[in-house]
Design an enzyme around this catalytic site. Structure first.
Site, PDB file in Angstrom:
ATOM      1  N   GLY A 212       0.836  -1.207   0.000  1.00 36.28           N
ATOM      2  CA  GLY A 212       0.000   0.000   0.000  1.00 36.28           C
ATOM      3  C   GLY A 212       0.860   1.241   0.000  1.00 36.28           C
ATOM      4  O   GLY A 212       2.063   1.172  -0.260  1.00 36.28           O
ATOM      5  N   ASN A 213       0.271   2.377   0.263  1.00 33.02           N
ATOM      6  CA  ASN A 213       1.042   3.610   0.408  1.00 33.02           C
ATOM      7  C   ASN A 213       0.392   4.500   1.455  1.00 33.02           C
ATOM      8  O   ASN A 213      -0.659   4.167   1.989  1.00 33.02           O
ATOM      9  CB  ASN A 213       1.199   4.319  -0.948  1.00 33.02           C
ATOM     10  CG  ASN A 213      -0.148   4.738  -1.527  1.00 33.02           C
ATOM     11  OD1 ASN A 213      -0.865   5.531  -0.948  1.00 33.02           O
ATOM     12  ND2 ASN A 213      -0.498   4.159  -2.673  1.00 33.02           N
ATOM     13  N   HIS A 214       1.036   5.628   1.738  1.00 33.83           N
ATOM     14  CA  HIS A 214       0.615   6.460   2.875  1.00 33.83           C
ATOM     15  C   HIS A 214      -0.537   7.416   2.567  1.00 33.83           C
ATOM     16  O   HIS A 214      -0.859   8.252   3.395  1.00 33.83           O
ATOM     17  CB  HIS A 214       1.798   7.288   3.388  1.00 33.83           C
ATOM     18  CG  HIS A 214       2.805   6.471   4.126  1.00 33.83           C
ATOM     19  ND1 HIS A 214       2.485   5.781   5.264  1.00 33.83           N
ATOM     20  CD2 HIS A 214       4.113   6.227   3.886  1.00 33.83           C
ATOM     21  CE1 HIS A 214       3.557   5.149   5.706  1.00 33.83           C
ATOM     22  NE2 HIS A 214       4.558   5.396   4.878  1.00 33.83           N
ATOM     23  N   ALA A 279      -4.010   7.775  -4.934  1.00 34.19           N
ATOM     24  CA  ALA A 279      -2.608   7.376  -5.124  1.00 34.19           C
ATOM     25  C   ALA A 279      -2.626   5.900  -5.525  1.00 34.19           C
ATOM     26  O   ALA A 279      -2.454   5.008  -4.702  1.00 34.19           O
ATOM     27  CB  ALA A 279      -1.829   7.583  -3.829  1.00 34.19           C
TER      28      ALA A 279
END
Ligand code: CTP
Length: 402
Positions: A212-214, A279
């Site tokens: 995943g990402n932030h 994102a």
């Protein structure tokens, strides 16, 4: 403010007496004012006072039909909900804030709050302990995420003799907020269908792990909130984030880039603008494991082969006809050139370039510094703004393009 309908909700609190000054200022600015009070509110100030100041009957009872000449008991709350251009609840007690959070509608004020689609401003005013209590703070966070405008209380001496946050802010601050909210809620995007993506995507490694990402989703949710305030018909496709859905927004939850693409394509036929603020992961595991990957004795490393995800924006860019397509760019070097390149390659109408540096962390922040670049090559740089204000700048630009 001229001719605007300001519905003021007064709950129980010593600051209720100051609302008289608020009503007076609103009337001076040629707004039309109606007042609703909870039973507790009437313990502090009589309805007669607010009726004299607002030059309108004051509404206190969910069950009474004779408070307004043109409403009967079954429609009074709907009439008030529709009459308002904005609802201002001041003072907003901890009790009413809790009721609004959970949809409890046991008096006229809470029923109208639930029934109205118009912006709601809250001025929490109470003892410091009650305000700082984790329950009140959590409720305010939920309401803020849903798009309620919260005016933080002023600090100072309180009726209890204690000192801290909890006082009703100066009337000037209340008026400024009402003006700003009314300015942002002009229904200039009515009948426009806007599709917004937000948050990260999670790409499955095995049944319990993902890449995943932030991304916090705050920017996309702020755009959805702002667009809905401006009357647009908003669909929000959200990656996995724990966020409240803004008022008047239709939300579809997805997990992976592939799921996001499918959801986006299912919606785009009837859309005037697509804003891709998500994102989206650029890569996904080629073969997500069917079972949880076990540690291999003696092996210090694990190799996972990744493949590119579908580029949703690029796919939309290839297919688009009349739709306005908006992308986001986060570049760490040659930012402007990189964003312009993305705009051209993905056939976008507008790109939002996030400044990414030590002072503008973007992810998770409530503020953002952006540059907007349109397909004519116009570049508009903005100072650091709240994400809600950035959202409105983006929508201002889109309005000119749709
Ligand atoms: N985006 C998308 N689908 C993807 C990846 C990105 O639709 N699979 C969209 C994002 O929502 C964003 C824009 O593309 O609006 C820019 O994404 P970014 O990751 O910055 O750029 P990339 O196109 O992935 O290029 P690079 O990673 O080389 O910067």
């Amino acid at each position: 403010m001229r001719g605007k309908h300001v519905l003021v909700g007064v709950t129980g609190g010593i600051a209720a007496y100051k609302v008289g000054y608020l009503i007076r200022e609103l009337i001076k600015s040629d707004a039309e004012v109606k007042v609703m009070m909870t039973e507790a509110g009437t313990r502090f100030v009589t309805p007669l006072t607010f009726s004299a100041l607002s030059k309108n009957p004051v509404f206190t009872d969910l069950w009474s039909s004779n408070q307004s000449s043109d409403s009967d008991i079954s429609t009074q709350h709907i009439d008030l909900a529709n009459w308002a251009d904005v609802l201002v609840i001041a003072p907003a007690s901890a009790n009413t804030i809790a009721k609004l959070t959970y949809g409890i509608s046991d008096n006229l004020l809470t029923v109208v709050s639930l029934a109205t689609a118009r912006p709601i401003i809250l001025a929490p005013t109470m003892d410091t302990e009650m305000y700082l209590n984790a329950i009140t703070q959590k409720n305010l966070t939920i309401l803020k995420e849903r798009g309620y405008f919260i005016i933080p209380p002023a600090e100072g001496e309180l009726a209890s003799g204690l000192s801290g946050p909890g006082r009703l802010p100066e009337i000037k601050i209340l008026i400024e907020t009402i003006e700003k909210v009314l300015g942002h809620s002009i229904q200039d995007l009515k009948k426009k269908r806007i599709l917004i993506t937000a948050g990260p995507t999670f790409e499955a490694i095995d049944p319990v792990r993902f890449m995943g990402n932030h991304s916090s989703g705050k920017m996309g949710f702020a755009i959805a909130n702002a667009a809905a305030q401006r009357g647009a018909d908003v669909t929000l496709i959200a990656g996995p984030v724990v966020r409240e859905t803004p008022r008047n927004v239709k939300r579809i939850d997805v997990e992976s880039a592939q799921e996001m693409l499918t959801a986006v394509l299912a919606q785009t036929k009837k859309t005037d603008a697509v804003i891709m603020s998500a994102a989206v992961a650029d890569f996904t595991p080629v073969h997500p494991a069917k079972h949880k990957i076990k540690k291999q004795p003696g092996s210090e490393t694990l190799e996972i082969t990744l493949k590119a995800t579908p580029d949703i924006l690029a796919i939309l860019g290839k297919r688009k006809r009349k739709m306005v397509l908006v992308g986001f760019a986060l570049e760490t070097k040659d930012a402007l050139a990189g964003a312009k390149d993305k705009l051209r390659k993905k056939n976008l109408d507008l790109i939002v370039l996030n400044s990414f540096n030590e002072r503008n962390r973007v992810f998770g922040s409530d503020v953002n510094t952006v540059t907007l670049i349109d397909h004519f090559g116009n570049v508009a740089r903005f100072p650091k703004l709240s994400k809600f204000d950035v959202a409105n700048k983006i929508l201002d630009k889109i309005k000119k393009l749709v």
